[in-house]
Design an enzyme around this catalytic site. Structure first.
Site, PDB file in Angstrom:
ATOM      1  N   ARG A  95      10.136 108.364  47.835  1.00  0.00           N
ATOM      2  CA  ARG A  95       9.193 108.253  48.948  1.00  0.00           C
ATOM      3  C   ARG A  95       7.850 108.900  48.632  1.00  0.00           C
ATOM      4  O   ARG A  95       6.842 108.579  49.267  1.00  0.00           O
ATOM      5  CB  ARG A  95       9.837 108.819  50.218  1.00  0.00           C
ATOM      6  CG  ARG A  95      10.878 107.862  50.793  1.00  0.00           C
ATOM      7  CD  ARG A  95      11.660 108.486  51.908  1.00  0.00           C
ATOM      8  NE  ARG A  95      12.918 109.048  51.460  1.00  0.00           N
ATOM      9  CZ  ARG A  95      13.577 110.008  52.117  1.00  0.00           C
ATOM     10  NH1 ARG A  95      13.087 110.515  53.216  1.00  0.00           N
ATOM     11  NH2 ARG A  95      14.734 110.451  51.652  1.00  0.00           N
ATOM     12  N   GLU A 121      18.080 119.269  51.070  1.00  0.00           N
ATOM     13  CA  GLU A 121      18.834 119.400  52.320  1.00  0.00           C
ATOM     14  C   GLU A 121      20.231 118.796  52.195  1.00  0.00           C
ATOM     15  O   GLU A 121      21.182 119.305  52.749  1.00  0.00           O
ATOM     16  CB  GLU A 121      18.079 118.764  53.497  1.00  0.00           C
ATOM     17  CG  GLU A 121      18.698 119.150  54.835  1.00  0.00           C
ATOM     18  CD  GLU A 121      18.096 118.440  56.033  1.00  0.00           C
ATOM     19  OE1 GLU A 121      17.254 117.553  55.871  1.00  0.00           O
ATOM     20  OE2 GLU A 121      18.536 118.778  57.151  1.00  0.00           O
TER      21      GLU A 121
HETATM   22  O1  LIG Z   1      12.585 119.598  50.911  1.00  0.00           O
HETATM   23  P1  LIG Z   1      13.869 118.999  50.390  1.00  0.00           P
HETATM   24  O2  LIG Z   1      15.092 119.628  51.000  1.00  0.00           O
HETATM   25  O3  LIG Z   1      13.916 118.974  48.911  1.00  0.00           O
HETATM   26  O4  LIG Z   1      13.944 117.493  50.894  1.00  0.00           O
HETATM   27  C1  LIG Z   1      12.862 116.611  50.867  1.00  0.00           C
HETATM   28  C2  LIG Z   1      13.033 115.507  49.895  1.00  0.00           C
HETATM   29  O5  LIG Z   1      14.207 114.735  50.209  1.00  0.00           O
HETATM   30  C3  LIG Z   1      13.852 113.350  50.278  1.00  0.00           C
HETATM   31  O6  LIG Z   1      13.971 112.706  49.047  1.00  0.00           O
HETATM   32  P2  LIG Z   1      15.343 112.205  48.400  1.00  0.00           P
HETATM   33  O7  LIG Z   1      15.750 113.167  47.341  1.00  0.00           O
HETATM   34  O8  LIG Z   1      16.328 111.919  49.477  1.00  0.00           O
HETATM   35  O9  LIG Z   1      14.918 110.914  47.620  1.00  0.00           O
HETATM   36  P3  LIG Z   1      14.349 109.470  47.987  1.00  0.00           P
HETATM   37  O10 LIG Z   1      12.886 109.671  48.309  1.00  0.00           O
HETATM   38  O11 LIG Z   1      14.551 108.760  46.705  1.00  0.00           O
HETATM   39  O12 LIG Z   1      15.102 108.920  49.160  1.00  0.00           O
HETATM   40  C4  LIG Z   1      12.391 113.378  50.688  1.00  0.00           C
HETATM   41  O13 LIG Z   1      11.724 112.172  50.364  1.00  0.00           O
HETATM   42  C5  LIG Z   1      11.852 114.554  49.940  1.00  0.00           C
HETATM   43  O14 LIG Z   1      11.458 114.230  48.620  1.00  0.00           O
HETATM   44  N1  LIG Z   2      16.234 115.223  57.408  1.00  0.00           N
HETATM   45  C1  LIG Z   2      15.647 114.446  56.479  1.00  0.00           C
HETATM   46  N2  LIG Z   2      15.157 113.240  56.813  1.00  0.00           N
HETATM   47  C2  LIG Z   2      14.562 112.458  55.871  1.00  0.00           C
HETATM   48  N3  LIG Z   2      14.433 112.800  54.603  1.00  0.00           N
HETATM   49  C3  LIG Z   2      14.902 114.004  54.238  1.00  0.00           C
HETATM   50  N4  LIG Z   2      14.900 114.645  53.047  1.00  0.00           N
HETATM   51  C4  LIG Z   2      15.498 115.832  53.208  1.00  0.00           C
HETATM   52  N5  LIG Z   2      15.889 116.007  54.469  1.00  0.00           N
HETATM   53  C5  LIG Z   2      15.526 114.875  55.142  1.00  0.00           C
END
Ligand SMILES: O=P(O)(O)OC[C@H]1O[C@H](OP(=O)(O)OP(=O)(O)O)[C@H](O)[C@@H]1O
Ligand SMILES: Nc1ncnc2[nH]cnc12
Length: 170
Positions: free
Chosen positions: A58, A95
């Site tokens: 993202r 998370e």
């Molecule tokens: O602050 P944090 O606890 O690290 O969480 C935030 C991250 O989690 C999600 O990515 P994800 O790893 O789910 O990957 P994606 O974008 O490929 O769905 C989001 O896009 C952030 O990059």
């Molecule tokens: N609660 C949440 N919603 C969407 N993206 C996330 N990445 C980490 N935590 C998330």
């Protein structure tokens, strides 16, 4: 612009107990997406960013349009096994899990001013790992920008030495 209206809340995704903030309605709305990107572009411009870095996946949809608006480069940070050339790596917790992030070793030049963009700041694990990689290569992280900050998860505590811009908190 009330960005909050463009975020869908999904309970128990991707795991039970997680309240997932889905940004796809914002991306689907031309004026909302454009407005968010304009705010980030102004932010990165004020900080004289040389390059935008975004973590998979993202972070790409937020970071790439900022970079093209400023006519500067975009550097992807990817999950392990996706980048084809020599990388630096960082293991991190987020998370809802653990992962490894990678950056091409020649992607950042020493002294380059970097703004890191992502959709959401939760625990700060992803962004801390991204900062670690950029700094390992000699980049200077001048700013961080997110659409959403989940304040209950205290991601900011890990990022006390950095400039942060978020469009909404919850
Ligand atoms: O602050 P944090 O606890 O690290 O969480 C935030 C991250 O989690 C999600 O990515 P994800 O790893 O789910 O990957 P994606 O974008 O490929 O769905 C989001 O896009 C952030 O990059
Ligand atoms: N609660 C949440 N919603 C969407 N993206 C996330 N990445 C980490 N935590 C998330």
């Amino acid at each position: 612009m009330n960005y909050r209206d463009y975020i869908a809340i999904v309970k128990d995704f991707p795991k039970e107990g997680i309240v997932f903030k889905d940004i796809t309605p914002l991306l689907q709305d031309g004026p909302a997406y454009q407005s968010a990107i304009e705010e980030f572009t102004n932010y990165a411009n004020r900080l004289h960013a040389d390059v935008i870095v975004g973590p998979e996946a993202r972070g790409f949809v937020v970071g790439c349009p900022i970079a093209t608006s400023l006519k500067i480069g975009f550097v992807p940070v990817r999950k392990k096994g996706k980048l084809p050339r020599e990388t630096v790596e960082a293991t991190y917790g987020k998370e809802y899990g653990e992962d490894v992030l990678c950056l091409h070793r020649d992607a950042i030049k020493p002294g380059q001013k970097v703004v890191i963009a992502d959709d959401l700041l939760a625990t700060g694990g992803t962004i801390s790992a991204t900062i670690e990689l950029v700094e390992k290569l000699g980049g200077i992280v001048v700013g961080l920008c997110f659409l959403i900050e989940l304040t209950d998860l205290n991601g900011r505590e890990k990022l006390q030495n950095y400039e942060i811009f978020t469009l909404m908190e919850n």
